[in-house]
Enzyme design. Sequence first.
Site, PDB file in Angstrom:
ATOM      1  N   PRO A  76       0.804  -1.227   0.000  1.00  0.00           N
ATOM      2  CA  PRO A  76       0.000   0.000   0.000  1.00  0.00           C
ATOM      3  C   PRO A  76       0.834   1.272   0.000  1.00  0.00           C
ATOM      4  O   PRO A  76       0.288   2.363  -0.135  1.00  0.00           O
ATOM      5  CB  PRO A  76      -0.796  -0.118   1.313  1.00  0.00           C
ATOM      6  CG  PRO A  76       0.111  -0.888   2.217  1.00  0.00           C
ATOM      7  CD  PRO A  76       0.879  -1.848   1.337  1.00  0.00           C
TER       8      PRO A  76
ATOM      9  N   GLU B 153       2.521  -4.793   5.717  1.00  0.00           N
ATOM     10  CA  GLU B 153       2.534  -3.768   6.757  1.00  0.00           C
ATOM     11  C   GLU B 153       3.913  -3.192   7.005  1.00  0.00           C
ATOM     12  O   GLU B 153       4.044  -2.154   7.658  1.00  0.00           O
ATOM     13  CB  GLU B 153       1.981  -4.364   8.064  1.00  0.00           C
ATOM     14  CG  GLU B 153       0.542  -4.861   7.930  1.00  0.00           C
ATOM     15  CD  GLU B 153       0.057  -5.562   9.187  1.00  0.00           C
ATOM     16  OE1 GLU B 153       0.860  -5.672  10.150  1.00  0.00           O
ATOM     17  OE2 GLU B 153      -1.109  -5.992   9.221  1.00  0.00           O
TER      18      GLU B 153
ATOM     19  N   ASN C 155       9.716  -6.089   3.655  1.00  0.00           N
ATOM     20  CA  ASN C 155      10.028  -7.517   3.641  1.00  0.00           C
ATOM     21  C   ASN C 155       8.966  -8.372   4.334  1.00  0.00           C
ATOM     22  O   ASN C 155       9.234  -9.528   4.692  1.00  0.00           O
ATOM     23  CB  ASN C 155      11.408  -7.786   4.263  1.00  0.00           C
ATOM     24  CG  ASN C 155      12.531  -7.241   3.414  1.00  0.00           C
ATOM     25  OD1 ASN C 155      12.505  -7.335   2.177  1.00  0.00           O
ATOM     26  ND2 ASN C 155      13.526  -6.635   4.053  1.00  0.00           N
TER      27      ASN C 155
ATOM     28  N   GLY D 167       2.455  -3.988  -6.810  1.00  0.00           N
ATOM     29  CA  GLY D 167       3.454  -3.010  -6.394  1.00  0.00           C
ATOM     30  C   GLY D 167       4.473  -2.812  -7.488  1.00  0.00           C
ATOM     31  O   GLY D 167       4.225  -3.129  -8.653  1.00  0.00           O
TER      32      GLY D 167
ATOM     33  N   ASP E 187       8.933  -2.834  -8.594  1.00  0.00           N
ATOM     34  CA  ASP E 187      10.015  -3.812  -8.675  1.00  0.00           C
ATOM     35  C   ASP E 187      10.503  -4.241  -7.293  1.00  0.00           C
ATOM     36  O   ASP E 187      10.950  -5.374  -7.108  1.00  0.00           O
ATOM     37  CB  ASP E 187      11.185  -3.235  -9.480  1.00  0.00           C
ATOM     38  CG  ASP E 187      10.830  -3.060 -10.949  1.00  0.00           C
ATOM     39  OD1 ASP E 187       9.867  -3.711 -11.403  1.00  0.00           O
ATOM     40  OD2 ASP E 187      11.502  -2.276 -11.639  1.00  0.00           O
TER      41      ASP E 187
ATOM     42  N   GLU F 159      10.861  -8.732  -3.247  1.00  0.00           N
ATOM     43  CA  GLU F 159      10.478  -9.418  -2.005  1.00  0.00           C
ATOM     44  C   GLU F 159       9.919 -10.810  -2.299  1.00  0.00           C
ATOM     45  O   GLU F 159      10.256 -11.793  -1.630  1.00  0.00           O
ATOM     46  CB  GLU F 159       9.424  -8.611  -1.250  1.00  0.00           C
ATOM     47  CG  GLU F 159       9.957  -7.475  -0.411  1.00  0.00           C
ATOM     48  CD  GLU F 159       8.917  -6.963   0.575  1.00  0.00           C
ATOM     49  OE1 GLU F 159       8.253  -7.800   1.212  1.00  0.00           O
ATOM     50  OE2 GLU F 159       8.763  -5.741   0.699  1.00  0.00           O
TER      51      GLU F 159
ATOM     52  N   GLY G 178      17.465  -1.889  -7.653  1.00  0.00           N
ATOM     53  CA  GLY G 178      16.920  -0.796  -6.849  1.00  0.00           C
ATOM     54  C   GLY G 178      17.265  -0.858  -5.381  1.00  0.00           C
ATOM     55  O   GLY G 178      16.773  -0.034  -4.599  1.00  0.00           O
TER      56      GLY G 178
END
Length: 560
Positions: free
Chosen positions: A149, A181, A184, A206, A208, A213, A521
């Site tokens: 998010p 939340e 990772n 999401g 990259d 992850e 990244g």
Amino acid sequence: MEKQPRLLSSQLLLKNRVFEVTLNRAILAWKEITTKKKRVSGSIHNTFKVDSYCVPVSEIVAVRETEVDSRTKDEGRWQKMSQESTEGHSSYAFTVSYVERGRQHRWRCNDVTFHCSDGLLCQQWVQSIREQLSLLSSRPKHLLVYINPYGGKQQGKLIYEEKVAPLFSRASISTDVIVTEYANHARDHLKVDVDLKKYDGVVCVGGDGMFSEIIHGLISRTQADCGVDQNCAEEKLVPCTTRIGIIPAGSTDCICYATVGINDPVTSALHIIVGDSQPLDVCSVHHNNTFLRYSVSLLGYGFYGDMLRDSERKRWMGPVRYDFSGVKTFLTHHYYEGTVSFLPATDILGTPRDKSMCRAGCYICQHNGQLLSEDSQLYKMEEDISHSAAEMQGDWQMIRGKFLAINAASMSCACPRSPKGLSPAAHLADGTTDLILVRKCSRINFLRHLLRHTNKDDQFDLAFVEVHRVRKFRFTPKQCESDLDLRQGGAGGGKKLFGQICRDHPACGCTPINSSWNCDGEILPHAAIEVGAHCQLIRLFARGIEDQPLFEDYCTPSVI
């Protein structure tokens, strides 16, 4: 191609016009034949206008019975049908949702509604199409979805709820959704808590970073289950069987752009629904026999490492920080000394400069993947021979110098700003990575190199740039060699020590001692690394970038 036998054929009504609709195991097709009178030399001749359309069964999203009344709602517009055409046809109808291709690799879900004269016939059509869809074993039925998010413009939840979830529901795909939340969260959850046998795939919503992850969690889980030590750089990693879907919702969506052709949530959702499968190479990165990270797109030292390190201090700026840090890093123009050693991939098809783009159904990826698979079987048969010893006898090459950038591209790294990417001919699944060395040069020359990422010129046709397709490589910065000399108490240690102090405090204007590695990244904590490419270690819900001219001639329907 062998012609498939017809499973069902009927005359059905579509927007006041009668179509011959045919279903076989591969294609749903419908065509209209209308007779028009034409006067030629005083006589009347009948001419025929044929409108035909077809959709591959594999690209049908769903089929459902449709409620019909005297007014027929079709594609958001109320249609007034004539009494003659609605008689005996408008009481029963079914709607087929299918994939429709647009420009620039964009996919959309389109609907076509057929009207039947008989309820039993309508049910027969719905049942027959559903039976054919049920035979497509590659389609997922139950997915685990992770939503970030906070990534990008913080639109992940909204994108999933408004654009993706309705499509999954229409295709009868059930989902378990987890909103992450903390950093990772998805990686740690996949490593330990998930029963992967329950799911046909894992989807990340999401950018990259979120995808990284997911792959770290899945690969680590697979290696742990198979007893593979990730800290050993010579270990052969076990491929993951769980497919991964990417719904782009980040500030950068390089992986999605390189494997689908566009960073569009609806397009990616449809690739997941139809059950596409695209293998993908993964590079493992180690430092002194300690595992650091996995990489699927770019490893960059020098320019791209400095740019990322600077942009991390400016996260408050949002995505524009990458532009700002890019300009700043270019003007700073730091170079770094070190040694690159690599094992060239000489026994495969393709080179970094052959202009053979990786596309859907890529022959080079298939050939090289098969070649590596055969090598793997031979390796198992000859367990008494050490794989690492065999590599040491290979043709390792070594290059020492001063570099503005050292990049390893496991895919083209294309994105909207760089449509061809850092290495246009890099392949997704051939078991290699393209090692790009940019030696010290003037700012003007380095700008020439950067600008070639945005045009059609050969990026490697410059005297200070070289590229190698490799299976493994190592980088040792000059500082590591200097530290070894100091520990051994070699002559001139005092001069090296003072030089080190100077270079650790670049306020004097000299080049900083080391750059950082940009790994998809993320900044790596060490400059000295060892990298190995693992062929087809993971699989995505994708098919590679389709060759657009080929599919313009494909038999797909226009909007009806």
